[in-house]
Design a protein around this motif. Structure first.
Motif, short mmCIF file in Angstrom:
data_model
loop_
_atom_site.label_atom_id
_atom_site.label_comp_id
_atom_site.label_asym_id
_atom_site.label_seq_id
_atom_site.Cartn_x
_atom_site.Cartn_y
_atom_site.Cartn_z
N ARG A 1 -50.57 -11.42 -10.94
CA ARG A 1 -51.21 -10.83 -9.76
C ARG A 1 -51.91 -9.53 -10.12
NH1 ARG A 1 -47.10 -9.61 -5.50
NH2 ARG A 1 -48.94 -8.83 -4.42
N MET A 2 -51.32 -8.78 -11.03
CA MET A 2 -51.92 -7.52 -11.43
C MET A 2 -53.24 -7.75 -12.16
SD MET A 2 -50.52 -4.67 -14.12
CE MET A 2 -50.63 -5.89 -15.44
N VAL A 3 -53.27 -8.74 -13.05
CA VAL A 3 -54.45 -8.97 -13.87
C VAL A 3 -55.57 -9.67 -13.08
CG1 VAL A 3 -55.31 -10.34 -15.83
CG2 VAL A 3 -53.22 -8.98 -16.06
N ALA A 4 -55.22 -10.53 -12.13
CA ALA A 4 -56.21 -11.31 -11.40
C ALA A 4 -57.21 -10.40 -10.68
CB ALA A 4 -55.52 -12.21 -10.38
N GLY A 5 -58.48 -10.62 -10.94
CA GLY A 5 -59.53 -9.90 -10.23
C GLY A 5 -59.78 -8.48 -10.70
N THR A 6 -59.14 -8.06 -11.78
CA THR A 6 -59.34 -6.69 -12.24
C THR A 6 -60.60 -6.59 -13.10
OG1 THR A 6 -57.85 -7.14 -14.10
CG2 THR A 6 -56.91 -6.03 -12.19
N ARG A 7 -61.06 -5.36 -13.26
CA ARG A 7 -62.24 -5.08 -14.08
C ARG A 7 -61.76 -4.40 -15.36
NH1 ARG A 7 -65.14 -0.68 -15.17
NH2 ARG A 7 -63.84 0.54 -13.75
N LEU A 8 -62.03 -5.03 -16.49
CA LEU A 8 -61.59 -4.47 -17.76
C LEU A 8 -62.36 -3.19 -18.08
CD1 LEU A 8 -61.19 -7.66 -19.98
CD2 LEU A 8 -59.50 -6.51 -18.55
N THR A 9 -61.64 -2.22 -18.62
CA THR A 9 -62.24 -0.91 -18.88
C THR A 9 -62.57 -0.69 -20.35
OG1 THR A 9 -60.05 0.12 -19.10
CG2 THR A 9 -61.05 0.10 -16.90
N ILE B 1 -58.88 -22.67 -18.57
CA ILE B 1 -57.53 -22.37 -19.07
C ILE B 1 -57.05 -21.03 -18.52
CG2 ILE B 1 -56.19 -21.82 -21.14
CD1 ILE B 1 -57.93 -23.84 -22.66
N TYR B 2 -57.94 -20.06 -18.49
CA TYR B 2 -57.61 -18.72 -17.98
C TYR B 2 -57.19 -18.80 -16.50
CZ TYR B 2 -58.23 -13.73 -16.91
OH TYR B 2 -58.04 -12.42 -16.50
N ASP B 3 -58.02 -19.48 -15.70
CA ASP B 3 -57.73 -19.58 -14.26
C ASP B 3 -56.44 -20.37 -14.01
OD1 ASP B 3 -60.02 -18.15 -13.77
OD2 ASP B 3 -61.25 -19.92 -13.28
N TYR B 4 -56.26 -21.46 -14.74
CA TYR B 4 -55.04 -22.26 -14.60
C TYR B 4 -53.81 -21.42 -14.94
CZ TYR B 4 -51.36 -25.45 -16.22
OH TYR B 4 -50.14 -26.07 -16.44
#
Length: 211
Positions: A98-106, A138-141
Motif C-alpha cells: 500500500r505504501m509503494v502503490a501510486g508513489t512517485r520515485l524520487t 507482473i508489477y501490478d499483480y
C-alpha cells in the motif's frame, strides 16, 4: 537532535512497522525522533512527500532481490525473479504494498535495475512494448496480491480475525456456494503458493505469445 532526510525516512519505515500506514503521521514521527513538528516539516511538507521518499528507499534497497542469482540466458528467469524479488521487498515492511502503490520515485536507483531486466527481455526478442507490458503486469499483480496478503496478515503469521476462513464458510450455503467455500483456503491462506502459481500463469502467457 539534528536530523537529515535519510534519518527521517528510515525512522518513518521503522514507525511504519510499528503503527501501520494509516496511523503514520508527521507529528507522530517527529515525536518518535524527539524533535519539533516544525523541524520535520522543514524536511517534508506532507505525509505524501515522506511516503514517496520511503517507497523510493524501499525499492532501491530491495533492487538486488529483483535479479537472478546468476546471469541466465532464459528471459523467463529474469521475469520471474523480478516478481519474486518485488514481493519479498514489499513484504519486508508492514503495509509495504500500500505504501509503494501510486508513489512517485524520487531517484533512479530502482529504475536502473528495471532497465537491466528490461534490456534482457529485449535482447531475447521482445519488443519494447511487450517488455513494458509484461513487467508492468507482473508489477501490478505483485502489488495487488501483496496488498491483499498484508490485509489478511497485517503482522507476520498473525491472521486478521476479519479473514477467518471457517467463519467465512459458515456464512456460505454449501449448496449455493460450493466453489466459493473451497476457494477460501486458496484465496486467504498459503499466499506464497498462490503468488507463484499466478506469476507462472503470467510468464507462460508471455511464452505462448512468443510462439
Amino acid at each position: 537532535m539534528k536530523v537529515n532526510r535519510d534519518m527521517v525516512v528510515r525512522a518513518g519505515l521503522k514507525l511504519l512497522n510499528e503503527v501501520g500506514l494509516e496511523k503514520l503521521t508527521l507529528r507522530l514521527l517527529a515525536s518518535e525522533l524527539g524533535i519539533q513538528a516544525a523541524t520535520l516539516y522543514w524536511h517534508f511538507k506532507s505525509k505524501e512527500e515522506l511516503i514517496d521518499e520511503m517507497a523510493t528507499l524501499v525499492l532501491a534497497d530491495g533492487a538486488s532481490h529483483l535479479l537472478p542469482a546468476k546471469d541466465p540466458a532464459d528471459w523467463s528467469v529474469w521475469a520471474t525473479s523480478f516478481g519474486l524479488g518485488l514481493r519479498k521487498t514489499l513484504l519486508a515492511y508492514r503495509d509495504g504494498a500500500r505504501m509503494v502503490a501510486g508513489t512517485r520515485l524520487t531517484n533512479t536507483e530502482y529504475m536502473k535495475t528495471a532497465e537491466r531486466i528490461g534490456a534482457k527481455l529485449v535482447a531475447s526478442g521482445f519488443t519494447v512494448r511487450r517488455t513494458v507490458v509484461l513487467l508492468s503486469t507482473i508489477y501490478d499483480y505483485t502489488l495487488s496480491l501483496v496488498m491483499e496478503e498484508q490485509a489478511v496478515f497485517p503482522r507476520f503469521n498473525k491472521r486478521s480475525p476479519q479473514y477467518d476462513i471457517a467463519k467465512r464458510n459458515a456464512e456460505l450455503d454449501p449448496k449455493e456456494f460450493p466453489l466459493l467455500r473451497q476457494a477460501g483456503p486458496i484465496l486467504f491462506d498459503r499466499f506464497d503458493r498462490r503468488y507463484k502459481e499466478g506469476l507462472d500463469l503470467i510468464v507462460r502467457g508471455a511464452q505462448n505469445r512468443e510462439k
